[in-house]
Design a protein around this motif. Structure first.
Motif, PDB file in Angstrom:
ATOM      1  N   GLY A 238       0.794  -1.225   0.000  1.00 55.54           N
ATOM      2  CA  GLY A 238       0.000   0.000   0.000  1.00 55.54           C
ATOM      3  C   GLY A 238       0.824   1.272   0.000  1.00 55.54           C
ATOM      4  O   GLY A 238       0.269   2.371  -0.015  1.00 55.54           O
ATOM      5  N   SER A 239       2.142   1.129   0.011  1.00 55.59           N
ATOM      6  CA  SER A 239       3.030   2.290   0.083  1.00 55.59           C
ATOM      7  C   SER A 239       3.880   2.389  -1.178  1.00 55.59           C
ATOM      8  O   SER A 239       4.051   1.411  -1.907  1.00 55.59           O
ATOM      9  N   TYR A 240       4.419   3.563  -1.388  1.00 57.15           N
ATOM     10  CA  TYR A 240       5.222   3.800  -2.592  1.00 57.15           C
ATOM     11  C   TYR A 240       6.364   4.735  -2.210  1.00 57.15           C
ATOM     12  O   TYR A 240       6.144   5.893  -1.856  1.00 57.15           O
ATOM     13  N   VAL A 241       7.589   4.215  -2.242  1.00 55.18           N
ATOM     14  CA  VAL A 241       8.767   5.041  -1.970  1.00 55.18           C
ATOM     15  C   VAL A 241       9.388   5.416  -3.307  1.00 55.18           C
ATOM     16  O   VAL A 241       9.711   4.542  -4.115  1.00 55.18           O
ATOM     17  N   PHE A 242       9.532   6.714  -3.537  1.00 50.90           N
ATOM     18  CA  PHE A 242       9.997   7.145  -4.850  1.00 50.90           C
ATOM     19  C   PHE A 242      11.281   7.961  -4.766  1.00 50.90           C
ATOM     20  O   PHE A 242      11.607   8.568  -3.741  1.00 50.90           O
ATOM     21  N   VAL A 243      11.999   7.935  -5.874  1.00 54.64           N
ATOM     22  CA  VAL A 243      13.136   8.821  -6.110  1.00 54.64           C
ATOM     23  C   VAL A 243      12.891   9.468  -7.462  1.00 54.64           C
ATOM     24  O   VAL A 243      12.552   8.775  -8.430  1.00 54.64           O
ATOM     25  N   ALA A 244      13.029  10.772  -7.531  1.00 50.92           N
ATOM     26  CA  ALA A 244      12.813  11.486  -8.794  1.00 50.92           C
ATOM     27  C   ALA A 244      14.134  12.049  -9.303  1.00 50.92           C
ATOM     28  O   ALA A 244      14.983  12.475  -8.515  1.00 50.92           O
TER      29      ALA A 244
END
Length: 400
Positions: free
Chosen positions: A280-286
């Motif tokens: 249910g989670s989303y760890v992002f790097v942009a």
């Protein structure tokens, strides 16, 4: 575009000073070819400035160039580095308003690219780090389904090992150990605790018994990988999954480009699923690009680059080749594979549920990241008890 039009564009681009971009990708990387071509169609040539090393090395290089009055037109960086020196970068507020960036970029990504409410960077993509990639043939052979809890992951690993395969392909570069730890923190504590512990270094969060559980999970993960993996790079770990020597690899979606290079296709050759416990989670790097204020003479080229990076067609082509997804939420994903479409779906769901978080390596200074990496690497490469490592992490972050 006709050959005549292309020729005119090339001549025009040659008449303009090139736009120099300092980045940490390989200079000849295929995903950048489309960006270069799109910038060329706007009348400017892309010039690589890509010394070896990661973000910190690039920023040191930029500081040295600044001392000589030779800053590049644009720098790739993460949000913490952007906030540290925001005043030196061009504000793109007018362009963002004209092109409606607020309407097409997720709020957490806006927060990463803005400082004090002003657009100081241009986002090109979103990369998810809480992924596992698996060999489909092995999963089909053993009738396995993607695990959704850590206990299920251990059971999958047991069956994989019994069948003669390595459960988890993992490199031994320190940043890979940190990625393993990063996912365990999210799985054990959820996105709020993840941010409190790793981004804010909240003493109460760091002292929680959850951190001991995190290190226990890291220990279990490291034992799923081969003991003699010393010196193995992440790309070699990908090769092991492709060649059916290993069943799974824990890695961000930037590794999908490595699968593609090897002729692999999602759903046919490999499958992807969120790291167990983090669905249910989303760890992002942009990937963000900031542009130093170098005066009016360089502004036209910088604006052409900003428009190019935010162009829907540019983002579609670049991220299709790289394995990530576009920063913009209005780019069609018809040509993307199942993993990318799942990533985009999960991103939107996490944004609505407030479980979308920026990865701590993009939100913290180098000294803190190095402290975490040192503690985790020593733990993985030794028999240190989990409670000892958790206590050592608290001490290390207090000093950072």
């Amino acid at each position: 575009m006709s050959l005549l039009a292309a020729g005119v564009c090339q001549v025009h681009a040659g008449d303009q000073p090139p736009v120099e971009v300092l980045h940490w990708w390989a200079a000849g990387g295929a995903p950048l070819n489309g960006v270069r071509a799109d910038l060329g169609r706007r009348g400017f040539a892309w010039k690589d400035s890509a010394p070896q090393g990661g973000e910190e090395r690039k920023l040191l290089f930029a500081k040295a160039r600044n001392g000589m009055g030779q800053l590049p037109d644009a720098l790739q960086l993460h949000s913490f580095s952007l906030r540290e020196s925001a005043a030196r970068y061009v504000s793109w507020d007018a362009l963002a308003a004209a092109e409606h960036w607020d309407q097409v970029l997720p709020v957490p990504l806006q927060q990463a690219a803005k400082v004090g409410g002003h657009w100081r960077a241009v986002p090109l993509n979103i990369q998810r780090s809480n992924w596992i990639w698996a060999n489909k043939a092995i999963f089909d052979e053993l009738k396995l389904t993607p695990p959704t809890t850590f206990d299920e992951l251990l059971e999958v690993a047991r069956r994989v090992k019994a069948a003669g395969y390595l459960p988890l392909a993992h490199g031994t570069e320190p940043w890979l150990h940190t990625l393993m730890f990063d996912n365990a923190v999210l799985a054990v504590g959820g996105p709020v605790w993840y941010r409190k512990a790793l981004v804010e270094q909240d003493p109460v969060a760091l002292a929680s018994p959850k951190m001991v559980t995190v290190f226990e999970q890291v220990r279990a993960l490291s034992r799923l990988a081969e003991d003699n993996a010393k010196g193995r790079a992440s790309t070699f770990a990908t090769d092991m999954v492709v060649s059916r020597k290993a069943a799974m690899q824990l890695m961000g979606d930037w590794t999908k480009g490595e699968f593609s290079k090897r002729g692999q296709q999602a759903r046919r050759d490999f499958i992807c699923f969120p790291y167990p416990g983090t669905a249910g989670s989303y760890v992002f790097v942009a990937d963000l690009f900031a542009m130093p204020d170098l005066g009016p003479a360089r502004r036209e080229g910088q604006q052409a680059l900003a428009r190019t990076l935010m162009d829907p067609d540019t983002q579609m082509a670049f991220n299709l080749a790289k394995g990530s997804i576009p920063a913009r939420n209005d780019v069609p994903l018809d040509h993307y594979d199942d993993c990318a479409r799942q990533s985009a779906h999960d991103l939107q769901a996490a944004a609505k549920q407030h479980t979308l978080v920026s990865r701590f390596v993009a939100e913290t200074p180098e000294v803190l990241r190095n402290a975490v990496t040192a503690v985790v690497t020593q733990f993985v490469e030794s028999d240190e008890p989990a409670a000892s490592a958790a206590a050592r992490l608290q001490r290390a972050l207090r000093k950072s």
